[in-house]
Write an enzyme that holds these catalytic residues in place. Structure first.
Site, PDB file in Angstrom:
ATOM      1  N   TYR A  89       0.780  -1.235   0.000  1.00 56.60           N
ATOM      2  CA  TYR A  89       0.000   0.000   0.000  1.00 56.60           C
ATOM      3  C   TYR A  89       0.814   1.289   0.000  1.00 56.60           C
ATOM      4  O   TYR A  89       0.720   2.084  -0.927  1.00 56.60           O
ATOM      5  CB  TYR A  89      -0.956   0.009   1.205  1.00 56.60           C
ATOM      6  CG  TYR A  89      -1.990  -1.084   1.118  1.00 56.60           C
ATOM      7  CD1 TYR A  89      -2.959  -1.070   0.121  1.00 56.60           C
ATOM      8  CD2 TYR A  89      -1.981  -2.159   2.003  1.00 56.60           C
ATOM      9  CE1 TYR A  89      -3.901  -2.085   0.010  1.00 56.60           C
ATOM     10  CE2 TYR A  89      -2.923  -3.188   1.893  1.00 56.60           C
ATOM     11  CZ  TYR A  89      -3.870  -3.145   0.900  1.00 56.60           C
ATOM     12  OH  TYR A  89      -4.786  -4.135   0.778  1.00 56.60           O
ATOM     13  N   PRO A 102     -11.278  -0.690  -1.908  1.00 60.37           N
ATOM     14  CA  PRO A 102     -12.449  -1.480  -2.298  1.00 60.37           C
ATOM     15  C   PRO A 102     -13.725  -0.816  -1.787  1.00 60.37           C
ATOM     16  O   PRO A 102     -13.675   0.076  -0.939  1.00 60.37           O
ATOM     17  CB  PRO A 102     -12.220  -2.819  -1.580  1.00 60.37           C
ATOM     18  CG  PRO A 102     -11.386  -2.484  -0.399  1.00 60.37           C
ATOM     19  CD  PRO A 102     -10.589  -1.250  -0.736  1.00 60.37           C
ATOM     20  N   HIS A 328      -7.778   0.818   2.192  1.00 58.41           N
ATOM     21  CA  HIS A 328      -7.503  -0.590   2.476  1.00 58.41           C
ATOM     22  C   HIS A 328      -6.305  -0.840   3.398  1.00 58.41           C
ATOM     23  O   HIS A 328      -6.166  -1.930   3.943  1.00 58.41           O
ATOM     24  CB  HIS A 328      -7.270  -1.302   1.132  1.00 58.41           C
ATOM     25  CG  HIS A 328      -7.637  -2.746   1.116  1.00 58.41           C
ATOM     26  ND1 HIS A 328      -7.739  -3.510   2.261  1.00 58.41           N
ATOM     27  CD2 HIS A 328      -7.910  -3.582   0.085  1.00 58.41           C
ATOM     28  CE1 HIS A 328      -8.064  -4.754   1.921  1.00 58.41           C
ATOM     29  NE2 HIS A 328      -8.179  -4.814   0.626  1.00 58.41           N
ATOM     30  N   SER A 444      -5.964 -14.968   4.589  1.00 58.53           N
ATOM     31  CA  SER A 444      -5.795 -14.326   5.894  1.00 58.53           C
ATOM     32  C   SER A 444      -4.781 -15.085   6.747  1.00 58.53           C
ATOM     33  O   SER A 444      -4.831 -16.303   6.846  1.00 58.53           O
ATOM     34  CB  SER A 444      -7.137 -14.299   6.614  1.00 58.53           C
ATOM     35  OG  SER A 444      -6.954 -13.831   7.933  1.00 58.53           O
ATOM     36  N   SER A 544     -10.354 -12.315  -4.831  1.00 60.16           N
ATOM     37  CA  SER A 544     -10.602 -12.366  -3.391  1.00 60.16           C
ATOM     38  C   SER A 544     -12.022 -12.833  -3.135  1.00 60.16           C
ATOM     39  O   SER A 544     -12.963 -12.373  -3.776  1.00 60.16           O
ATOM     40  CB  SER A 544     -10.408 -10.974  -2.785  1.00 60.16           C
ATOM     41  OG  SER A 544     -10.535 -11.042  -1.390  1.00 60.16           O
ATOM     42  N   GLN A 545     -12.155 -13.773  -2.184  1.00 64.21           N
ATOM     43  CA  GLN A 545     -13.494 -14.192  -1.762  1.00 64.21           C
ATOM     44  C   GLN A 545     -13.922 -13.280  -0.611  1.00 64.21           C
ATOM     45  O   GLN A 545     -13.224 -13.185   0.390  1.00 64.21           O
ATOM     46  CB  GLN A 545     -13.480 -15.645  -1.271  1.00 64.21           C
ATOM     47  CG  GLN A 545     -14.816 -16.038  -0.688  1.00 64.21           C
ATOM     48  CD  GLN A 545     -14.863 -17.435  -0.078  1.00 64.21           C
ATOM     49  OE1 GLN A 545     -15.852 -18.114  -0.240  1.00 64.21           O
ATOM     50  NE2 GLN A 545     -13.835 -17.864   0.623  1.00 64.21           N
TER      51      GLN A 545
END
Length: 633
Positions: A89, A102, A328, A444, A544-545
């Site tokens: 980032y 997002p 984010h 994660s 990404s889920q």
């Protein structure tokens, strides 16, 4: 990304989670070669293998870096956190909207009128304050992992950053500041953006929190103030939508004046931003709602009615288009989901319960933020507006609701829904391009102290073998061969997922080795200059889920100019996909990708159904063969 289960215990700060491990050097290098071999050309791969072997050789550079990395792990709570945050980032110079931030899109609201919309906003603000109180008092239940390797407690740190973070733009790198825990309960104001003007909404008066009715009355005052043409100021929020270096330069120009410094200080110390958006004039389709959340529709719509550096921006459109945009860097999508679901349930449980307060309080009116402008700043505003418009015009978004089946069907096949969908995304990409590319799926690592994410590299050799068998037009592969390959692809995806969530993936480790080399002032090791390594970190497919239990969905833009963003939300009988790409890249098209994805999901379903039918036929006939014949009477 593992799905969460909430623990019932109150806060467990005392429960110290393990540290993120550092994998063995040989293990990471072997996995790296395995991940890239089938994606690189043969000649190039030979070269890469030689470079990797030299790097990992006894007494080589790799061993020195690994030793230093292990020392760093011993000294810190989380050895990768700062490296990862900067790489992912803070060092990124692209604009936050579309490229980084997002958005969560709420169900379309049916507002009768302006007042109804403001009532919804007031209710939302009350919900935010209630959720923030749970965070401040450490009363949030601990999250536990589910799915792969359940049930472990997870690090809760990201929740404590939801309302206390601010990302400051810098010329070369940004700074993420998080107000310390004690100070977080002292945050007593929100910023309301309305008609590109910014207002301070104090949510506490005389040490008592405002009631919902009081919040509504303050919002009504803000709307009235925003309509006063004489007081109208230029749209300063547009500056935060620019590239990070450009915004840092503009901020330097702004802070020369005390008035601007004071206004910035109020925004930088707020709980969150609430954006009251004007009607967009667009059809409220899923795709349009996603676009409006991501970038506000540009400076002519609501693109300047934002302040992108603040971690949480709740958007309430007067036309019922609502959601959240989040910066984010402080937290992951799953933390955003938990927060949004809490707030949505709060709003839905008693939508019109405006309690008439018995004692009416005289509240000081909300304050408009003042700005000092000059011709130089005016020019910067115009340039930012133009660049945002280019970004808006370039984003090709397609929100696709696949209705033929959802995760229940996939579970009936005894397959992991996430692994299954990842393999389907590989098939879709292969149908579009005839190849596979380096793919990112966030995993994660919150089972570790201060854990954020690592990367699941979904473009496996097994996925390639499967998609080739599905795309083969000569009919050279039987259903049983295709099913075997599908099983292998899902197994490979699942085992990489387990490696990633247990801290054994390669991306964080390689980043750590690269950063240690830089800290030791070494010449950049050859492995990190190699064409294969550079290509392997250019994520053309970024996935990404983000599952939800309330009707809403998450979306984001591609991470590279020639790439796709693919966010998906598997529900029991359908799957929501948000596919994004850029119009100016001729190799990508969201509509083409969605068509291929739809085809691929149906083909995999048909393959499973045929195989199941064959299996049950065989079972019946073998049962029949083993039954002794009874003689007729």
């Amino acid at each position: 990304m593992p799905i969460l289960e909430r623990g019932t215990a109150r806060d467990r700060d005392s429960q110290v989670l393990p540290k993120v491990p550092v994998p063995l050097l040989k293990q990471t290098l072997d996995t790296y070669l395995k991940c890239v071999q089938h994606l690189a050309k043969e000649e190039q791969f030979k070269k890469t293998r030689a470079i990797v072997e030299k790097f990992g050789a006894p007494g080589g550079v790799g061993e020195t870096l690994q030793k230093n990395l292990l020392e760093r792990r011993d000294k810190m709570a989380n050895w990768v956190y700062d490296y990862w945050l900067e790489d992912m980032y803070l060092n990124n110079r692209l604009a936050l909207p579309v490229n980084s931030s997002p958005a969560m899109v709420f169900p379309k609201q049916m507002f009768k009128d302006h007042k109804d919309a403001l009532r919804f906003a007031a209710r939302l603000i009350s919900g935010v304050l209630e959720y923030k109180a749970l965070i401040d008092t450490r009363s949030l239940p601990v999250d536990f992992t589910r799915g792969q390797l359940a049930v472990m407690p997870m690090c809760m740190e990201q929740y404590y950053r939801l309302f206390t973070s601010y990302r400051y733009p810098g010329l070369k790198t940004d700074t993420l500041k998080v107000q310390m825990k004690a100070a977080s309960s002292a945050l007593e104001h929100m910023i309301v953006a309305c008609k590109n003007q910014f207002f301070v909404l104090d949510v506490v008066a005389n040490s008592k929190q405002l009631s919902e009715e009081e919040i509504l009355s303050q919002l009504e005052k803000i709307v009235k103030m925003s309509e006063n043409a004489e007081e109208k100021l230029p749209p300063f929020g547009i500056l935060t939508s620019d590239g990070r270096t450009e915004w840092a330069q503009a901020r330097e120009a702004l802070i020369k004046d005390q008035i601007n410094r004071d206004s910035l200080a109020l925004i930088e110390s707020c709980i969150c931003v609430v954006c009251l958006d004007e009607p967009s004039g667009l059809q409220p389709s899923d795709t349009n709602r996603a676009l409006l959340m991501l970038h506000g529709g540009g400076h002519e719509k609501n693109g300047a009615n934002r302040w992108y550096d603040k971690s949480m921006q709740f958007v309430v459109g007067m036309d019922g288009i609502c959601g959240v945009v989040c910066e984010h860097s402080p937290f992951e999508g799953i933390v955003l989901v938990q927060c949004c679901e809490y707030i949505m349930k709060y709003i839905m449980e008693s939508p019109s319960k405006m309690v008439k307060s018995s004692s009416y309080r005289e509240l000081p009116p909300p304050r408009r933020l003042r700005w000092k402008c000059n011709p130089h700043i005016q020019g910067l505003l115009a340039a930012s507006a133009e660049r945002l418009q280019r970004l808006v015009n370039n984003l090709d978004m397609n929100v696709f609701k696949f209705k033929d089946y959802g995760k229940e069907f996939i579970k009936q096949q005894k397959m992991s829904p996430d692994a299954f969908i990842q393999v389907a995304l590989q098939l879709a990409f292969f149908k579009c391009t005839g190849r596979l590319v380096s793919t990112y799926e966030s995993a994660s690592i919150r089972r570790f102290q201060e854990g954020r994410v690592d990367n699941i590299r979904s473009a496996t050799a097994e996925a390639l073998a499967f998609v080739k068998s599905m795309a083969d037009e000569r009919g050279a592969f039987s259903d049983s061969e295709k099913m075997k390959r599908l099983g292998d692809a899902i197994k490979a995806q699942t085992s990489y997922t387990i490696a990633a969530i247990t801290g054994m993936a390669i991306d964080n480790h390689l980043l750590g080795l690269l950063r240690i080399a830089k800290e030791l002032n070494m010449e950049k090791p050859e492995i990190f200059c190699d064409e294969t390594y550079l290509a392997s970190n250019h994520f053309i497919l970024s996935t990404s889920q983000v599952p939800t239990t309330v009707e809403m969905f998450c979306c984001y833009g591609p991470v590279v100019p020639n790439g796709y963003g693919a966010c998906y939300n598997p529900q029991s009988d359908h799957i929501i996909f948000c596919i994004s790409s850029f119009w100016d890249n001729t190799e990508t098209s969201s509509v083409v990708f969605v068509k291929a994805l739809n085809e691929g999901l149906l083909e995999i379903r048909d393959l499973c159904n045929r195989s199941n039918a064959t299996a049950s036929k065989l079972a019946v006939s073998s049962q029949g063969a083993s039954q002794p014949h009874k003689s007729g009477k």
